[in-house]
Design a protein around this motif. Structure first.
Motif, PDB file in Angstrom:
ATOM      1  N   VAL A 166       0.837  -1.206   0.000  1.00  0.00           N
ATOM      2  CA  VAL A 166       0.000   0.000   0.000  1.00  0.00           C
ATOM      3  C   VAL A 166       0.867   1.249   0.000  1.00  0.00           C
ATOM      4  CG1 VAL A 166      -1.979  -1.100   1.103  1.00  0.00           C
ATOM      5  CG2 VAL A 166      -0.153  -0.157   2.511  1.00  0.00           C
ATOM      6  N   ARG A 167       0.216   2.406  -0.097  1.00  0.00           N
ATOM      7  CA  ARG A 167       0.953   3.667  -0.089  1.00  0.00           C
ATOM      8  C   ARG A 167       1.637   3.890   1.253  1.00  0.00           C
ATOM      9  NH1 ARG A 167      -3.601   4.844  -3.241  1.00  0.00           N
ATOM     10  NH2 ARG A 167      -3.078   5.643  -5.315  1.00  0.00           N
ATOM     11  N   GLU A 168       2.671   4.727   1.217  1.00  0.00           N
ATOM     12  CA  GLU A 168       3.487   4.968   2.398  1.00  0.00           C
ATOM     13  C   GLU A 168       2.656   5.449   3.588  1.00  0.00           C
ATOM     14  OE1 GLU A 168       7.101   4.967   3.113  1.00  0.00           O
ATOM     15  OE2 GLU A 168       6.799   3.412   1.624  1.00  0.00           O
ATOM     16  N   ARG A 169       1.706   6.338   3.358  1.00  0.00           N
ATOM     17  CA  ARG A 169       0.945   6.893   4.465  1.00  0.00           C
ATOM     18  C   ARG A 169       0.092   5.822   5.141  1.00  0.00           C
ATOM     19  NH1 ARG A 169      -1.331   9.794  -0.072  1.00  0.00           N
ATOM     20  NH2 ARG A 169      -3.314   8.899  -0.775  1.00  0.00           N
ATOM     21  N   VAL A 170      -0.420   4.878   4.367  1.00  0.00           N
ATOM     22  CA  VAL A 170      -1.232   3.797   4.940  1.00  0.00           C
ATOM     23  C   VAL A 170      -0.346   2.849   5.744  1.00  0.00           C
ATOM     24  CG1 VAL A 170      -2.765   1.868   4.411  1.00  0.00           C
ATOM     25  CG2 VAL A 170      -2.902   3.970   3.073  1.00  0.00           C
ATOM     26  N   ALA A 171       0.777   2.448   5.158  1.00  0.00           N
ATOM     27  CA  ALA A 171       1.693   1.555   5.857  1.00  0.00           C
ATOM     28  C   ALA A 171       2.229   2.204   7.129  1.00  0.00           C
ATOM     29  CB  ALA A 171       2.850   1.167   4.941  1.00  0.00           C
ATOM     30  N   ALA A 172       2.565   3.497   7.060  1.00  0.00           N
ATOM     31  CA  ALA A 172       3.102   4.193   8.232  1.00  0.00           C
ATOM     32  C   ALA A 172       2.088   4.220   9.363  1.00  0.00           C
ATOM     33  CB  ALA A 172       3.515   5.614   7.853  1.00  0.00           C
ATOM     34  N   ALA A 173       0.822   4.486   9.039  1.00  0.00           N
ATOM     35  CA  ALA A 173      -0.211   4.535  10.074  1.00  0.00           C
ATOM     36  C   ALA A 173      -0.389   3.172  10.731  1.00  0.00           C
ATOM     37  CB  ALA A 173      -1.536   5.005   9.475  1.00  0.00           C
ATOM     38  N   LEU A 174      -0.448   2.106   9.927  1.00  0.00           N
ATOM     39  CA  LEU A 174      -0.642   0.761  10.470  1.00  0.00           C
ATOM     40  C   LEU A 174       0.565   0.297  11.278  1.00  0.00           C
ATOM     41  CD1 LEU A 174      -2.347  -0.958   7.398  1.00  0.00           C
ATOM     42  CD2 LEU A 174      -3.385  -0.549   9.643  1.00  0.00           C
ATOM     43  N   ARG A 353     -11.133   7.746   1.092  1.00  0.00           N
ATOM     44  CA  ARG A 353     -12.124   6.872   1.712  1.00  0.00           C
ATOM     45  C   ARG A 353     -11.757   5.388   1.551  1.00  0.00           C
ATOM     46  NH1 ARG A 353     -17.109   7.480   3.733  1.00  0.00           N
ATOM     47  NH2 ARG A 353     -18.520   5.685   3.695  1.00  0.00           N
ATOM     48  N   PRO A 354     -11.319   4.935   0.352  1.00  0.00           N
ATOM     49  CA  PRO A 354     -10.889   3.535   0.230  1.00  0.00           C
ATOM     50  C   PRO A 354      -9.737   3.189   1.179  1.00  0.00           C
ATOM     51  CG  PRO A 354     -11.265   4.456  -1.939  1.00  0.00           C
ATOM     52  CD  PRO A 354     -11.342   5.602  -0.968  1.00  0.00           C
ATOM     53  N   GLU A 355      -8.812   4.116   1.385  1.00  0.00           N
ATOM     54  CA  GLU A 355      -7.707   3.847   2.303  1.00  0.00           C
ATOM     55  C   GLU A 355      -8.210   3.720   3.739  1.00  0.00           C
ATOM     56  OE1 GLU A 355      -4.020   5.996  -0.127  1.00  0.00           O
ATOM     57  OE2 GLU A 355      -5.143   7.110   1.380  1.00  0.00           O
ATOM     58  N   ILE A 414      -9.020  -7.454  -0.609  1.00  0.00           N
ATOM     59  CA  ILE A 414      -9.716  -6.226  -0.233  1.00  0.00           C
ATOM     60  C   ILE A 414      -8.972  -5.004  -0.763  1.00  0.00           C
ATOM     61  CG2 ILE A 414     -10.439  -4.790   1.704  1.00  0.00           C
ATOM     62  CD1 ILE A 414     -12.187  -7.233   1.293  1.00  0.00           C
ATOM     63  N   ALA A 415      -7.635  -5.030  -0.643  1.00  0.00           N
ATOM     64  CA  ALA A 415      -6.834  -3.903  -1.130  1.00  0.00           C
ATOM     65  C   ALA A 415      -7.009  -3.713  -2.627  1.00  0.00           C
ATOM     66  CB  ALA A 415      -5.361  -4.123  -0.789  1.00  0.00           C
ATOM     67  N   GLU A 416      -7.062  -4.821  -3.363  1.00  0.00           N
ATOM     68  CA  GLU A 416      -7.244  -4.722  -4.809  1.00  0.00           C
ATOM     69  C   GLU A 416      -8.630  -4.204  -5.156  1.00  0.00           C
ATOM     70  OE1 GLU A 416      -6.352  -8.656  -6.039  1.00  0.00           O
ATOM     71  OE2 GLU A 416      -4.175  -8.339  -6.113  1.00  0.00           O
TER      72      GLU A 416
END
Length: 640
Positions: A166-174, A353-355, A414-416
């Motif tokens: 996933v994008r950096e911001r999503v991975a960083a948050a998780l 919203r999808p993220e 789900i990500a796809e």
């Protein structure tokens, strides 16, 4: 993390009485199963925890069902299992914290902070209320379960992110949520247990107990990180063996931090290793790549061992006794509480919203709640609280197994479906040209996959850290395996012009790729390629252009050679509503100081914009400037 090997109604009974000589092949078999799980996970593109849990269930509950006794139980290891689990958790948490970069947290700082504060509070309270009314349990036990199930953790989140880029911001948050909540949830649970369940301290001691443990962990972690940093930076580790000694020193430091802090206060060790890992991972230390590679391999082994061992300890009866109310708790945790805390925590941030929906879906629980719950349950049984102990373990393990199976197993799908995986750039050809291009693209955050059929080149390219699919790029199935259906760009960069032409045509006809670029090794083939609609770069012409730049435009040539290091040039589509309809003169002061809009491409017409030029939706702007400034401007222009 301490587990009791004694006999009880918890998942520690019915094991084989294994002699010391028989433990060695059993441990070897567990590690072998763990490695097999990692290979299967890579093959089927699902998190390894799915296969690890399955292996544990086979060695534990299923073997008891078939043979009448368990192949693996806590009794198998005698009194060694608590130490094994504790040190394994220390290594796993340290590795996760070492991997977490502060500059990545800055991708979504507000969301990360809210996830570990407001989000954690929502998870605790929501889960406690659900357990209280769905299972009819007293408030003290409900709060304890709620505290334990706050933790997601790197043990379950990292394997998911390994197969879902996933994008950096999503991975960083998780990742931030997992690391921090592992620490705070473990400490909160211990304090809740002591104050509410065991009543070793008065209710007013809750805050004091929490901050005492957290403070001890932070202090020990800072001290250990400082010592390791000083030794790595200034001590002579011997020229010949310096990388090896650096790896061993860092590994030993993680274990020392955990042991020292945990000996002073239970669960303070988790905070200590997390602190030490975070500080060292963000410090400028020598041999960082060697250290990261080594600890990553060690973590995979201990992660495999602990997940299999804890799954094997499970008593299926504890799960079955929960019945439909137990499933209601799991449903509430996954479908109500998790989405609520995520949407509250990510409000006003750059997440689409999808993220947000994807982050809501990814919240599996891992080793911390499993091991701590087992420890608590044993102590509760010693006080005659058998029923509450069974409910505690059953609820925690049920949530763990269902969230791991569903959220881990379906995360990529789900990500796809939500389209949160950045569209791929496929480079066919892992030679010098392909790898050099991949380096530049990955540096700016693209999701790059290299396709190569030469086995030696594949091995070398993978060793350099690139994602590689082994196969013939002219084969449609190979391109599909590399992600051709999701690729926005395909680059045919092999040394064979016929292969490059076929790759370009397959990408356009079979996958409808947005942009296809082919390398023409023979300049005479350029015209034929372009007549077929293939955008073509001639190796000879590219070399001539570079030489001409060095002769006529040496300053620009030198600066362009360093693109991605100091300077950068990026073209990006304007999607930000805050910029559309405004002039360059209005936008300019809002851009970083060392970045400017050099060109604008509107419907194929490219021009240098004047101060009164008005940006429209769909324009592609070329940003030129210093690297960090350009990257910041890209996020302003295209927040998605």
């Amino acid at each position: 993390m301490r587990l009791c090997p004694g006999r009880s109604s918890l998942p520690v009974y019915g094991g084989l009485d294994v002699a010391t000589g028989e433990i060695i092949p059993l441990v070897a078999a567990i590690i072998g199963l763990g490695v097999g799980a990692q290979l299967l996970a890579a093959r089927f593109q699902v998190p390894s925890i799915i296969f690890l849990v399955s292996a544990g269930l086979i060695l534990g509950p299923l073997s008891e069902l078939i043979f009448g006794t368990r192949i693996l139980s806590a009794a198998t290891f005698g009194g060694a299992l608590p130490a094994i689990v504790g040190l394994s958790v220390a290594i796993i948490v340290f590795e996760g914290a070492f991997h977490l970069r502060l500059d990545r947290i800055r991708e979504a700082p507000a969301a990360a902070l809210r996830l570990v504060t407001v989000g954690a509070a929502i998870a605790l309270v929501g889960t406690a209320v659900t357990v209280r009314f769905a299972l009819g349990q007293p408030w003290d036990l409900s709060v304890l379960i709620g505290a334990l199930l706050v933790a997601t953790g790197p043990t379950v989140v990292t394997p998911i992110l390994d197969v879902v880029p996933v994008r950096e911001r999503v991975a960083a948050a998780l990742e931030t949520e997992g690391i921090v909540n592992d620490v705070t949830a473990a400490i909160v649970a211990v304090v809740v247990f002591k104050v509410i369940i065991v009543r070793e301290a008065a209710g007013g001691a809750f805050v004091r107990e929490f901050f005492a443990r957290l403070g001890i962990g932070l202090l020990i972690g800072v001290i250990v990180a400082a010592v390791i940093y000083a030794l790595l930076k200034y001590a002579d580790l011997s020229a010949g063996n310096a990388p090896r000694n650096a790896r061993l020193l860092t590994f030993a430091g993680a274990l020392i931090a955990y042991g020292a802090a945990d000996s002073l206060a239970s669960e303070a060790g988790v905070a200590a290793v997390a602190t030490a890992g975070l500080l060292l991972g963000n410090a400028d230390i020598p041999y960082e790549d060697d250290i990261e590679s080594f600890k990553g391999d060690v973590t995979l082994i201990v992660l495999s061992f602990v997940f299999i061992a804890l799954a094997a300890l499970l008593d299926v009866g504890d799960l079955l006794r929960l019945g439909l109310p137990g499933l209601a708790v799991v449903a509430a945790v996954m479908l109500v509480i998790r989405p609520l805390l995520v949407f509250v925590s990510t409000r006003g941030d750059r997440f689409t919203r999808p993220e947000k929906l994807f982050i809501s879906f990814v919240g599996p629980r891992g080793i911390i709640p499993a091991s701590v719950a087992t420890l608590f349950a044993v102590q509760m049984q010693a006080q005659g609280l058998d029923q509450q102990a069974q409910t505690l373990v059953g609820t925690v393990f049920l949530v763990i197994f269902v969230t791991v199976a569903i959220q881990g197993g379906f995360a990529r799908y789900i990500a796809e479906q939500l389209n949160v995986i950045p569209m791929r750039v496929i480079i066919v050809g892992g030679g010098q040209v392909g790898r050099a291009l991949a380096e530049r693209l990955e540096d700016r955050g693209e999701n790059v996959v290299i396709v190569e059929e030469d086995e030696q080149v594949v091995e070398r390219t993978r060793n350099e850290g690139y994602s590689v699919v082994w196969g013939d790029g002219t084969d449609t199935d190979v391109l599909r395996e590399a992600g051709g259906a999701n690729a926005k760009t395909v680059v045919a960069a092999t040394g064979d012009d016929d292969a490059n032409l076929l790759i370009a045509q397959l990408s356009s006809s079979k996958f409808d790729t947005d942009r296809v670029i082919a390398r023409a090794n023979n300049p005479d083939n350029v015209e034929a390629f372009e007549e077929l609609g293939v955008r073509t770069i001639s190796s000879a012409m590219a070399t001539a252009w570079a030489m001409d730049n060095q002769i006529e435009r040496p300053a620009l040539a030198h600066w362009m050679t360093d693109v991605g290091r100091e300077g950068d040039v990026q073209e990006v589509e304007v999607t930000s509503e805050e910029l559309i309809g405004r002039s360059i003169q209005e936008i300019g002061p809002e851009l970083p100081e060392t970045c400017l809009v050099a060109l604008v491409d509107r419907d194929g017409e490219v021009e240098v914009p004047g101060p009164d030029y008005v940006i429209e939706a769909g324009d592609r702007v070329t940003l030129l400037g210093k690297r960090d400034a350009v990257r910041s401007a890209m996020k302003m222009v295209d927040p998605d």
